[in-house]
Design an enzyme around this catalytic site. Structure first.
Site, PDB file in Angstrom:
ATOM      1  N   LYS A  80       0.837  -1.201   0.000  1.00 34.04           N
ATOM      2  CA  LYS A  80       0.000   0.000   0.000  1.00 34.04           C
ATOM      3  C   LYS A  80       0.874   1.254   0.000  1.00 34.04           C
ATOM      4  O   LYS A  80       1.897   1.312   0.693  1.00 34.04           O
ATOM      5  CB  LYS A  80      -0.900  -0.025   1.233  1.00 34.04           C
ATOM      6  CG  LYS A  80      -1.879   1.139   1.343  1.00 34.04           C
ATOM      7  CD  LYS A  80      -2.729   0.965   2.594  1.00 34.04           C
ATOM      8  CE  LYS A  80      -3.733   2.075   2.790  1.00 34.04           C
ATOM      9  NZ  LYS A  80      -4.550   1.872   4.015  1.00 34.04           N
ATOM     10  N   SER A 155      -9.150   2.190   3.531  1.00 34.47           N
ATOM     11  CA  SER A 155      -8.334   2.869   2.541  1.00 34.47           C
ATOM     12  C   SER A 155      -7.362   1.946   1.805  1.00 34.47           C
ATOM     13  O   SER A 155      -6.605   2.383   0.948  1.00 34.47           O
ATOM     14  CB  SER A 155      -7.538   3.983   3.220  1.00 34.47           C
ATOM     15  OG  SER A 155      -6.683   3.448   4.230  1.00 34.47           O
ATOM     16  N   SER A 179      -9.408  -0.375   7.719  1.00 40.46           N
ATOM     17  CA  SER A 179      -8.899  -0.186   6.360  1.00 40.46           C
ATOM     18  C   SER A 179      -8.314  -1.434   5.717  1.00 40.46           C
ATOM     19  O   SER A 179      -8.070  -1.433   4.509  1.00 40.46           O
ATOM     20  CB  SER A 179      -7.839   0.924   6.339  1.00 40.46           C
ATOM     21  OG  SER A 179      -8.439   2.176   6.505  1.00 40.46           O
TER      22      SER A 179
END
Length: 475
Positions: A80, A155, A179
């Protein structure tokens, strides 16, 4: 689509060991998948193709000499874009971040690299990970692999979509309120938020108070392997009861018979969509079939969680702190949702912030007491399905009520696919344990997964498989 892209880590490594698969072949299959399908979902925001192929050739040579450097040698892993990877920039989904390549790996990334993982790309995130959908000014909108009109969640949506669609079997993600678990739920993959302190965070940050790193994978065994590789001593002694530096696959297949599992179908008083509730209820029934003692309960410490706003207050203050350090030009470049969040943080009084911290301490104590009575807690991951893109509906502009409390208490929690809604969208079963009970959470998740059987691939994978068939092939 090449089936190589959907193999698990254990299948890949077994193929490498027998010399039936090549790390170069696998890396090329992943890169081909990125080329073919990422334009439709936008889950990757950076690819190091040259570095990945060089690393794959080196791994291939090690396997040929029967001397792999670690348990992930030759396995493609994405990261990420909130986490530093040497040789690639960390952009945070933001025009305000530097485009310069990092000259260091975050500790968890370094552990993955030492184990032989090929760190080939960065996955999309909402700006600085600020919300539960994945869109940002820099990277645009990331789409759900089951319905591209919808969000995959956030996210860590880029990580979940990449794994779901065969762009590597593993992705390193972050979870500050759900997330990892929410996009894993909405994308039909496995997500695991470890106990706080198990996976080292890297450079000091206020966000470490609410966020931690963890794996997204297509199966629980791969998630267990990855978290064991990432775990290390750097931060492990910050929280009592955290056991770092172990192989979480050991004991993973043991029975869950006799475990005391509390089931809360509507924790924190949140109304859960009936289609989701039905899937989660069936999953908990299966846990009972496996021999666990399942009891439907009301989790009293969570009764006033939503109204307390403890997570929302802390989250807003942390983003206010981040934005306060930016200049005027940078602030104009921010996602409007992030600007509004930071502005809300500026309005929080000192007394309200201290009250939120005190409420957090009380919740952690009360949930520790709850887990003296029960081994595990099962709940839905999210109360509704994924919203359409772009944007986030006002009703969801709050701390995710079924996941964020685990970030307040630092407890481990997994999301495992447990069915499809009437709209054909994935549902996640959330399994939560006491702080430090990571192995137990993973064992229960694996037991459910094995009893559930194979979970279907997203429609985009099936569409690619059909389009790859030779014309006239009816097989």
């Amino acid at each position: 689509m090449n089936d190589i892209g959907m193999l698990s880590v254990s299948e890949l490594v077994a193929g490498f060991r027998r010399l039936a698969l090549s790390p170069v072949e696998v890396m090329c299959a992943v890169l081909d998948q990125v080329t073919r399908i990422d334009p439709r979902v936008n889950c990757l925001c950076g690819i190091d193709e040259e570095g990945a192929l060089t690393a794959a050739r080196e791994a291939e040579d090690r396997w040929a000499r029967r001397s792999p450097c670690g348990v992930l040698d030759g396995v493609p892993v994405s990261v990420k874009d909130l986490v530093a990877v040497r040789g690639m920039p960390t952009r945070y989904g933001s025009f305000t971040a530097s485009a310069d390549a990092e000259d260091f790996d975050a500790p968890a990334v370094a552990h993955l690299r030492q184990a032989g993982a090929i760190l080939f790309g960065k996955t999309t995130t909402s700006e600085f990970g600020n919300k539960i959908v994945t869109d940002s000014p820099l990277s645009g909108v990331t789409r759900n692999p089951w319905d591209t009109r919808r969000s995959p969640g956030g996210s860590s949506g880029g990580s979940a979509v990449a794994v779901a669609l065969g762009m590597g079997p593993l992705s390193l993600a972050t979870d500050g309120g759900g997330s990892i678990r929410i996009p894993a739920c909405w994308s039909g993959v496995v997500g695991f938020k470890p106990s706080f302190g198990l996976v080292p965070e890297g450079p000091a940050s206020s966000f470490a108070a609410l966020s931690t790193l963890g794996p997204i994978a297509r199966c629980v065994e791969d998630a267990a392997l990855m978290v064991g590789v990432m775990a290390g001593p750097t931060d492990a002694d910050r929280f009592a009861g955290v056991d770092g530096g172990r192989d979480y696959r050991i004991g993973l297949a043991e029975s869950i018979a006799g475990l005391r599992i509390a089931f809360s179908p509507q924790p924190a008083g949140v109304r859960v969509d009936p289609s989701i509730a039905a899937c989660v209820g069936k999953a908990t029934w299966l846990l009972e079939v496996l021999g666990a003692h399942v009891e439907e309960v009301k989790v009293r410490p969570l009764a006033g969680y939503v109204e307390s706003r403890m997570h929302s207050i802390q989250w807003a203050v942390l983003f206010a702190q981040r934005v306060r350090a930016m200049n005027i030009v940078q602030r104009t470049q921010l996602d409007p949702d992030l600007r509004e969040l930071a502005a809300a943080g500026e309005r929080v009084s000192t007394a309200a912030f201290v009250d939120a911290l005190a409420a957090r301490h009380t919740l952690a104590q009360e949930m520790a007491g709850f887990f003296e009575e029960y081994d595990l807690l099962a709940t839905p991951v999210f109360h509704v399905g994924p919203p359409e893109v772009p944007g986030l509906p006002e009703a969801l502009l709050m701390a995710p009520p079924l996941t964020s409390w685990c970030n307040q208490t630092g407890q481990p929690a997994a999301s495992v696919p447990c069915g499809l809604t009437h709209e054909g969208l994935p549902v996640g079963l959330q399994i939560i344990g006491a702080r430090g009970a990571d192995a137990l959470v993973l064992r229960a998740a694996r037991a459910y997964e094995a009893a559930r059987g194979p979970f279907p691939a997203p429609p985009l994978v099936r569409d690619l498989a059909e389009s790859a068939k030779p014309q006239g092939d009816a097989s």
